[in-house]
Design an enzyme around this catalytic site. Structure first.
Site, PDB file in Angstrom:
ATOM      1  N   GLU A  43      25.451 -37.621 -39.203  1.00  0.00           N
ATOM      2  CA  GLU A  43      25.645 -38.815 -40.033  1.00  0.00           C
ATOM      3  C   GLU A  43      24.878 -38.547 -41.317  1.00  0.00           C
ATOM      4  OE1 GLU A  43      24.437 -42.598 -38.258  1.00  0.00           O
ATOM      5  OE2 GLU A  43      23.754 -43.271 -40.230  1.00  0.00           O
ATOM      6  N   ARG A  47      22.083 -41.713 -49.403  1.00  0.00           N
ATOM      7  CA  ARG A  47      20.814 -42.096 -50.027  1.00  0.00           C
ATOM      8  C   ARG A  47      20.419 -41.146 -51.127  1.00  0.00           C
ATOM      9  NH1 ARG A  47      17.196 -43.649 -44.728  1.00  0.00           N
ATOM     10  NH2 ARG A  47      18.864 -44.819 -43.731  1.00  0.00           N
ATOM     11  N   LYS A 130      25.551 -50.596 -34.654  1.00  0.00           N
ATOM     12  CA  LYS A 130      24.304 -49.840 -34.757  1.00  0.00           C
ATOM     13  C   LYS A 130      23.166 -50.837 -34.570  1.00  0.00           C
ATOM     14  CE  LYS A 130      21.729 -47.076 -38.159  1.00  0.00           C
ATOM     15  NZ  LYS A 130      21.855 -46.140 -39.272  1.00  0.00           N
TER      16      LYS A 130
END
Ligand code: 3PG
Length: 211
Positions: A43, A47, A130
């Site tokens: 994943e 960012r 999540k």
């Protein structure tokens, strides 16, 4: 691949390495280290400005299930999917992000840590969320309590999980897989220490045996 099949792949691997990429050139050796360590999943979080290029590199690497993390807007959904991400992860429950993913048929895993958030996920037709940030949101006890009223919902706890506590989460039937960065330390990736990533990854994989 259907949404269910994608989540089944995550369940089969039991772990989701959460990656921060500072240099797209690190993507391929990182992918190789994950594969060699026995965990062909990544994943890549949006960012860093390099994340999309990293997803593009990893998506072209056969046999790796590549997702995009930290997806905050529908525009980022499109960019991540165009780069080759096969699923999308969001830290919170954004209806706009979820609906964009559903409109283009991409599996989405939004963050949810309260009953209200999980209920919203159910209403959106989702089968997995999540549980983020896991450690500060009550840890395994909270996942267990939340799973009780939402039969069928699966959780991917992420945030503050490491080799020392991953087994506590994996022991819960409602846990689909566990996410974390402990096997892909940003500093090791920056330093080009992929042997370290491979070693931590195989240790993490060994910890999931018998699940
Ligand atoms: C994420 O985006 O999923 C988290 O930052 C990963 O959390 P961790 O670094 O505590 O494993």
């Amino acid at each position: 691949m259907t949404v269910h099949e994608t989540w089944q792949q995550l369940a089969d691997h039991a772990l989701v390495p959460v990656v921060v990429l500072d240099d797209p050139a690190a993507a391929l050796p990182l992918g190789q280290a994950l594969v060699d360590g026995g965990l062909p999943v990544a994943e890549v979080t949006l960012r860093t400005p390099e994340a999309l290029a990293g997803i593009r590199e990893l998506a072209g690497y056969g046999g790796l299930l590549v997702g995009a993390g930290t997806v905050l807007t529908p525009q980022q959904v499109d960019l991540a999917v165009e780069a080759g991400a096969r699923y999308v992860v969001s830290p919170g429950l954004s209806r706009a992000v979820v609906e964009r993913c559903q409109a283009i048929g991409v599996p989405v895993l939004p963050g949810a840590v309260t009953a209200t958030e999980v209920q919203a996920a159910v209403e959106l037709g989702l089968e997995a969320v999540k549980f983020f940030p896991a450690a500060t949101s009550g840890g395994p006890a909270a996942v267990s309590a939340l799973a009780a009223p939402f039969a069928g919902m699966r959780f991917v706890p992420t945030g503050g999980i490491d080799a020392g506590n991953v087994a506590d989460y994996l022991a819960l039937p409602a846990v689909l897989a566990v996410g974390g960065s402990w096997m892909v330390p940003r500093a090791a990736i920056r330093a080009g220490d992929f042997a370290r990533v491979r070693e931590l990854t195989s240790q993490a994989v060994a910890a999931t045996r018998g699940r």
